[in-house]
Write an enzyme that holds these catalytic residues in place. Structure first.
Site, PDB file in Angstrom:
ATOM      1  N   ASP A   1     -39.846 -47.230  15.103  1.00  0.00           N
ATOM      2  CA  ASP A   1     -38.537 -47.058  15.736  1.00  0.00           C
ATOM      3  C   ASP A   1     -38.331 -45.609  16.152  1.00  0.00           C
ATOM      4  O   ASP A   1     -38.722 -44.692  15.418  1.00  0.00           O
ATOM      5  CB  ASP A   1     -37.416 -47.424  14.739  1.00  0.00           C
ATOM      6  CG  ASP A   1     -37.143 -48.906  14.743  1.00  0.00           C
ATOM      7  OD1 ASP A   1     -37.601 -49.584  15.679  1.00  0.00           O
ATOM      8  OD2 ASP A   1     -36.500 -49.391  13.819  1.00  0.00           O
TER       9      ASP A   1
ATOM     10  N   THR B   1     -38.974 -48.014  26.614  1.00  0.00           N
ATOM     11  CA  THR B   1     -39.971 -47.587  25.604  1.00  0.00           C
ATOM     12  C   THR B   1     -40.987 -46.630  26.214  1.00  0.00           C
ATOM     13  O   THR B   1     -41.659 -45.894  25.499  1.00  0.00           O
ATOM     14  CB  THR B   1     -40.769 -48.787  25.053  1.00  0.00           C
ATOM     15  OG1 THR B   1     -41.166 -49.623  26.130  1.00  0.00           O
ATOM     16  CG2 THR B   1     -39.993 -49.582  24.044  1.00  0.00           C
TER      17      THR B   1
ATOM     18  N   SER C   1     -39.530 -50.990  30.690  1.00  0.00           N
ATOM     19  CA  SER C   1     -38.717 -50.754  29.494  1.00  0.00           C
ATOM     20  C   SER C   1     -38.566 -49.265  29.210  1.00  0.00           C
ATOM     21  O   SER C   1     -39.451 -48.470  29.514  1.00  0.00           O
ATOM     22  CB  SER C   1     -39.404 -51.428  28.299  1.00  0.00           C
ATOM     23  OG  SER C   1     -38.826 -50.986  27.093  1.00  0.00           O
TER      24      SER C   1
ATOM     25  N   GLY D   1     -37.312 -67.632  30.163  1.00  0.00           N
ATOM     26  CA  GLY D   1     -37.085 -66.698  29.051  1.00  0.00           C
ATOM     27  C   GLY D   1     -35.665 -66.159  29.069  1.00  0.00           C
ATOM     28  O   GLY D   1     -34.837 -66.550  29.897  1.00  0.00           O
ATOM     29  N   TYR D   2     -35.397 -65.235  28.155  1.00  0.00           N
ATOM     30  CA  TYR D   2     -34.036 -64.727  27.966  1.00  0.00           C
ATOM     31  C   TYR D   2     -33.525 -64.022  29.227  1.00  0.00           C
ATOM     32  O   TYR D   2     -32.569 -64.464  29.862  1.00  0.00           O
ATOM     33  CB  TYR D   2     -34.049 -63.786  26.751  1.00  0.00           C
ATOM     34  CG  TYR D   2     -32.786 -63.023  26.477  1.00  0.00           C
ATOM     35  CD1 TYR D   2     -32.834 -61.702  26.057  1.00  0.00           C
ATOM     36  CD2 TYR D   2     -31.533 -63.610  26.609  1.00  0.00           C
ATOM     37  CE1 TYR D   2     -31.681 -60.991  25.776  1.00  0.00           C
ATOM     38  CE2 TYR D   2     -30.356 -62.906  26.338  1.00  0.00           C
ATOM     39  CZ  TYR D   2     -30.447 -61.591  25.920  1.00  0.00           C
ATOM     40  OH  TYR D   2     -29.281 -60.872  25.658  1.00  0.00           O
TER      41      TYR D   2
ATOM     42  N   LYS E   1     -46.459 -51.656  28.986  1.00  0.00           N
ATOM     43  CA  LYS E   1     -45.435 -51.382  30.007  1.00  0.00           C
ATOM     44  C   LYS E   1     -45.823 -50.133  30.801  1.00  0.00           C
ATOM     45  O   LYS E   1     -45.732 -50.102  32.021  1.00  0.00           O
ATOM     46  CB  LYS E   1     -44.051 -51.177  29.354  1.00  0.00           C
ATOM     47  CG  LYS E   1     -43.437 -52.426  28.755  1.00  0.00           C
ATOM     48  CD  LYS E   1     -43.187 -53.483  29.817  1.00  0.00           C
ATOM     49  CE  LYS E   1     -42.576 -54.751  29.224  1.00  0.00           C
ATOM     50  NZ  LYS E   1     -42.488 -55.847  30.208  1.00  0.00           N
TER      51      LYS E   1
ATOM     52  N   TYR F   1     -47.365 -52.881  22.759  1.00  0.00           N
ATOM     53  CA  TYR F   1     -46.385 -53.490  23.689  1.00  0.00           C
ATOM     54  C   TYR F   1     -45.875 -52.415  24.652  1.00  0.00           C
ATOM     55  O   TYR F   1     -45.942 -52.574  25.873  1.00  0.00           O
ATOM     56  CB  TYR F   1     -45.215 -54.098  22.921  1.00  0.00           C
ATOM     57  CG  TYR F   1     -43.977 -54.275  23.773  1.00  0.00           C
ATOM     58  CD1 TYR F   1     -42.922 -53.361  23.710  1.00  0.00           C
ATOM     59  CD2 TYR F   1     -43.875 -55.328  24.668  1.00  0.00           C
ATOM     60  CE1 TYR F   1     -41.804 -53.496  24.518  1.00  0.00           C
ATOM     61  CE2 TYR F   1     -42.757 -55.470  25.475  1.00  0.00           C
ATOM     62  CZ  TYR F   1     -41.727 -54.539  25.397  1.00  0.00           C
ATOM     63  OH  TYR F   1     -40.613 -54.668  26.198  1.00  0.00           O
TER      64      TYR F   1
ATOM     65  N   TYR G   1     -35.539 -51.275  31.423  1.00  0.00           N
ATOM     66  CA  TYR G   1     -34.378 -51.780  30.683  1.00  0.00           C
ATOM     67  C   TYR G   1     -34.189 -50.965  29.427  1.00  0.00           C
ATOM     68  O   TYR G   1     -35.158 -50.535  28.809  1.00  0.00           O
ATOM     69  CB  TYR G   1     -34.584 -53.200  30.187  1.00  0.00           C
ATOM     70  CG  TYR G   1     -35.090 -54.209  31.167  1.00  0.00           C
ATOM     71  CD1 TYR G   1     -35.715 -55.345  30.696  1.00  0.00           C
ATOM     72  CD2 TYR G   1     -34.951 -54.067  32.540  1.00  0.00           C
ATOM     73  CE1 TYR G   1     -36.185 -56.318  31.561  1.00  0.00           C
ATOM     74  CE2 TYR G   1     -35.415 -55.018  33.416  1.00  0.00           C
ATOM     75  CZ  TYR G   1     -36.039 -56.145  32.917  1.00  0.00           C
ATOM     76  OH  TYR G   1     -36.519 -57.107  33.766  1.00  0.00           O
TER      77      TYR G   1
ATOM     78  N   ASP H   1     -49.471 -70.472  33.525  1.00  0.00           N
ATOM     79  CA  ASP H   1     -49.699 -69.189  32.850  1.00  0.00           C
ATOM     80  C   ASP H   1     -50.212 -68.203  33.887  1.00  0.00           C
ATOM     81  O   ASP H   1     -51.149 -68.516  34.641  1.00  0.00           O
ATOM     82  CB  ASP H   1     -50.756 -69.394  31.741  1.00  0.00           C
ATOM     83  CG  ASP H   1     -50.799 -68.190  30.803  1.00  0.00           C
ATOM     84  OD1 ASP H   1     -50.894 -68.383  29.582  1.00  0.00           O
ATOM     85  OD2 ASP H   1     -50.696 -67.057  31.327  1.00  0.00           O
TER      86      ASP H   1
ATOM     87  N   LEU I   1     -31.998 -56.707  17.028  1.00  0.00           N
ATOM     88  CA  LEU I   1     -30.788 -56.525  16.230  1.00  0.00           C
ATOM     89  C   LEU I   1     -29.736 -57.606  16.449  1.00  0.00           C
ATOM     90  O   LEU I   1     -29.278 -58.237  15.482  1.00  0.00           O
ATOM     91  CB  LEU I   1     -30.175 -55.149  16.538  1.00  0.00           C
ATOM     92  CG  LEU I   1     -28.856 -54.822  15.818  1.00  0.00           C
ATOM     93  CD1 LEU I   1     -29.039 -54.828  14.311  1.00  0.00           C
ATOM     94  CD2 LEU I   1     -28.334 -53.478  16.302  1.00  0.00           C
TER      95      LEU I   1
HETATM   96  C1  WQD Z   1     -32.472 -51.920  17.888  1.00  0.00           C
HETATM   97  C2  WQD Z   1     -32.043 -51.068  16.691  1.00  0.00           C
HETATM   98  C3  WQD Z   1     -33.599 -51.065  14.867  1.00  0.00           C
HETATM   99  C4  WQD Z   1     -33.199 -55.238  13.760  1.00  0.00           C
HETATM  100  C5  WQD Z   1     -37.167 -53.243  21.402  1.00  0.00           C
HETATM  101  C6  WQD Z   1     -38.191 -52.913  22.440  1.00  0.00           C
HETATM  102  C7  WQD Z   1     -37.542 -52.939  23.807  1.00  0.00           C
HETATM  103  C8  WQD Z   1     -36.982 -54.289  24.010  1.00  0.00           C
HETATM  104  C9  WQD Z   1     -35.890 -54.537  22.953  1.00  0.00           C
HETATM  105  C10 WQD Z   1     -38.189 -56.271  24.647  1.00  0.00           C
HETATM  106  C11 WQD Z   1     -33.196 -50.256  16.089  1.00  0.00           C
HETATM  107  C12 WQD Z   1     -32.271 -51.701  14.460  1.00  0.00           C
HETATM  108  C13 WQD Z   1     -33.061 -54.021  14.413  1.00  0.00           C
HETATM  109  C14 WQD Z   1     -32.725 -55.376  12.442  1.00  0.00           C
HETATM  110  C15 WQD Z   1     -31.970 -53.111  12.476  1.00  0.00           C
HETATM  111  N1  WQD Z   1     -38.046 -55.238  23.903  1.00  0.00           N
HETATM  112  N2  WQD Z   1     -32.452 -52.988  13.780  1.00  0.00           N
HETATM  113  N3  WQD Z   1     -32.121 -54.303  11.842  1.00  0.00           N
HETATM  114  O1  WQD Z   1     -36.540 -51.744  18.895  1.00  0.00           O
HETATM  115  O2  WQD Z   1     -34.615 -50.697  20.215  1.00  0.00           O
HETATM  116  O3  WQD Z   1     -36.198 -52.227  21.371  1.00  0.00           O
HETATM  117  O4  WQD Z   1     -36.537 -54.476  21.680  1.00  0.00           O
HETATM  118  O5  WQD Z   1     -37.535 -56.682  25.544  1.00  0.00           O
HETATM  119  O6  WQD Z   1     -38.517 -52.681  24.786  1.00  0.00           O
HETATM  120  O7  WQD Z   1     -38.682 -51.620  22.208  1.00  0.00           O
HETATM  121  O8  WQD Z   1     -34.602 -53.155  19.747  1.00  0.00           O
HETATM  122  O9  WQD Z   1     -33.074 -54.765  18.704  1.00  0.00           O
HETATM  123  O10 WQD Z   1     -35.364 -54.405  17.665  1.00  0.00           O
HETATM  124  O11 WQD Z   1     -33.633 -52.641  17.466  1.00  0.00           O
HETATM  125  O12 WQD Z   1     -31.420 -52.144  11.907  1.00  0.00           O
HETATM  126  O13 WQD Z   1     -32.823 -56.457  11.790  1.00  0.00           O
HETATM  127  O14 WQD Z   1     -31.580 -51.934  15.660  1.00  0.00           O
HETATM  128  O15 WQD Z   1     -34.104 -50.250  13.824  1.00  0.00           O
HETATM  129  O16 WQD Z   1     -32.692 -49.012  15.652  1.00  0.00           O
HETATM  130  P1  WQD Z   1     -35.512 -51.849  19.964  1.00  0.00           P
HETATM  131  P2  WQD Z   1     -34.182 -53.840  18.371  1.00  0.00           P
END
Ligand code: WQD
Length: 365
Positions: free
Chosen positions: A322, A150, A148, A33-34, A177, A173, A201, A81, A224
């Site tokens: 969010d 979260t 996380s 994975g990543y 965690k 999710y 993280y 798995d 994002l």
């Molecule tokens: C970041 C910001 C979005 C997409 C989650 C999980 C975390 C980890 C990473 C797994 C937010 C904004 C996003 C887009 C946007 N998960 N955004 N347009 O939600 O902070 O964290 O992913 O490893 O545990 O909670 O990450 O990258 O989805 O969003 O504006 O197309 O970017 O609203 O503010 P997030 P994200």
């Protein structure tokens, strides 16, 4: 084909030398994975022998080839798995000298977890329970767990420390965690001969500087930065910025974006700490972030500056679930682990863009 004796001896010495220099065998679940693949690279760079198990539900076995391209060492890989208890037991019978586990294997899409909670609870909880049950039987002394930020929800105070209260999760999710952390704590408290380091993280982004490995979301990216790089590549027409009416300086949400290689290195120092008995408690918790908050709009500007690519985006409504703003106080990890995020946001965003261009070159995206 007969191998000349001198070559044969050289290869034999190389293999035995490799075994000698190895700091021990580490199992990485979810290692294709990543974050897992970047951690495998850093473990190998640090002298560990790495085994990977992965069910390939969210990655391809070709990642093993790419890891080898970077380090010159091919990690042993088995498609497996963590829900398969018997399969795991057979694996541990075959590899009896595993010193520790880094457990990444889990489902991780926040939105999907809302639609399919039982898949998330079964996969993310039972996988960990299987590992914890088998570890004592095969004398595996420790587990580093991929947790996380979260678990904090929307913190009352920022930056957020490890002492911040755990809040009701916003998604199944996030809840898995939290529950997984409690499962580990309760298992250790019960007297199981296990120690653990929980790494919380923040937002992992970027790719390995070689562009041989990186983030490869399947389908439409939820996160994002892959959405940004796919928009910049023309795969997506435009980026939606989910809300600019938050109570932040520019109205967009704030996150702690951490370079994935820096994050991977935090796992290596955690394993070093665990195996050299430097842990101060049987279960330790660390925030793995940069300590700097960056808004979505600031990140877009940083991407355009770092790559010279203008990004097409529009402001849309907030995304359900969010939180408004979160960034780490990483002081405890800096001091105790001797680890610090070092890579600049510009270099990190350039690495993400180089990775996206490599995917295009290879005709993958
Ligand atoms: C970041 C910001 C979005 C997409 C989650 C999980 C975390 C980890 C990473 C797994 C937010 C904004 C996003 C887009 C946007 N998960 N955004 N347009 O939600 O902070 O964290 O992913 O490893 O545990 O909670 O990450 O990258 O989805 O969003 O504006 O197309 O970017 O609203 O503010 P997030 P994200």
């Amino acid at each position: 084909m007969k191998i000349p004796l001198n070559i044969w001896l050289f290869l034999l010495m190389k293999k035995s030398y490799k075994k000698e220099i190895m700091k021990g065998k580490i199992l990485v679940t979810g290692g294709t994975g990543y974050i897992g693949s970047h951690t495998v690279v850093e473990l190998q760079n640090s002298g560990y022998e790495v085994l990977i198990i992965d069910n390939l539900s969210n990655s391809g076995a070709d990642i093993v080839d790419n890891i080898e391209k970077i380090t010159g060492i091919r990690p042993e890989f088995e498609k497996l798995d963590c829900l398969d208890y018997e399969g795991l037991e057979r694996f541990f019978q075959k590899h009896e000298d595993i010193k520790a586990i880094i457990h990444f294997a889990a489902s991780k899409a926040v939105g999907e977890s809302v639609e399919k909670p039982l898949l998330y609870y079964r996969n993310n909880l039972v996988s960990l329970i299987n590992l914890l049950e088998l570890m004592p039987k095969y004398h595996i002394e420790g587990i580093v767990f991929s947790s996380s930020c979260t678990v904090y929800g929307q913190p009352d105070q920022l930056p957020v420390t490890e002492q911040a209260p755990i809040k009701k999760a916003e998604s199944p999710y996030g809840n898995t965690k939290q529950i997984n952390e409690e499962i580990i704590q309760d298992t250790v408290k019960s007297g199981a001969p296990i120690k653990s380091i929980l790494l919380r993280y923040f937002n992992p982004i970027g790719a390995h500087p070689s562009a041989h490995i990186g983030e490869l979301p399947i389908g439409v990216p939820q996160n994002l930065v892959p959405y940004i790089t796919q928009t910049a590549m023309g795969i997506r027409e435009k980026l939606s910025v989910f809300g600019d009416d938050y109570n932040t300086p520019d109205g967009s949400a704030i996150r702690d974006f951490i370079n994935v290689v820096d994050l991977a290195k935090a796992h290596v120092v955690s394993i070093d700490r665990m195996l050299s008995n430097k842990q101060k408690e049987q279960v330790e918790v660390f925030n793995i972030g940069t300590g700097k908050g960056l808004s979505v709009l600031e990140l877009i500007t940083a991407f355009e500056k770092a790559t010279g690519v203008k990004l097409n985006y529009e402001i849309t409504n907030r995304r359900a679930g969010d939180i408004e703003q979160v960034w780490a106080d990483p002081e405890y990890a800096n001091k105790e682990l001797g680890w610090k995020a070092e890579t600049s946001i510009e270099d990190t965003l350039r690495s993400a863009w180089n990775w996206q261009k490599k995917l295009r070159e290879k005709g993958i995206q």
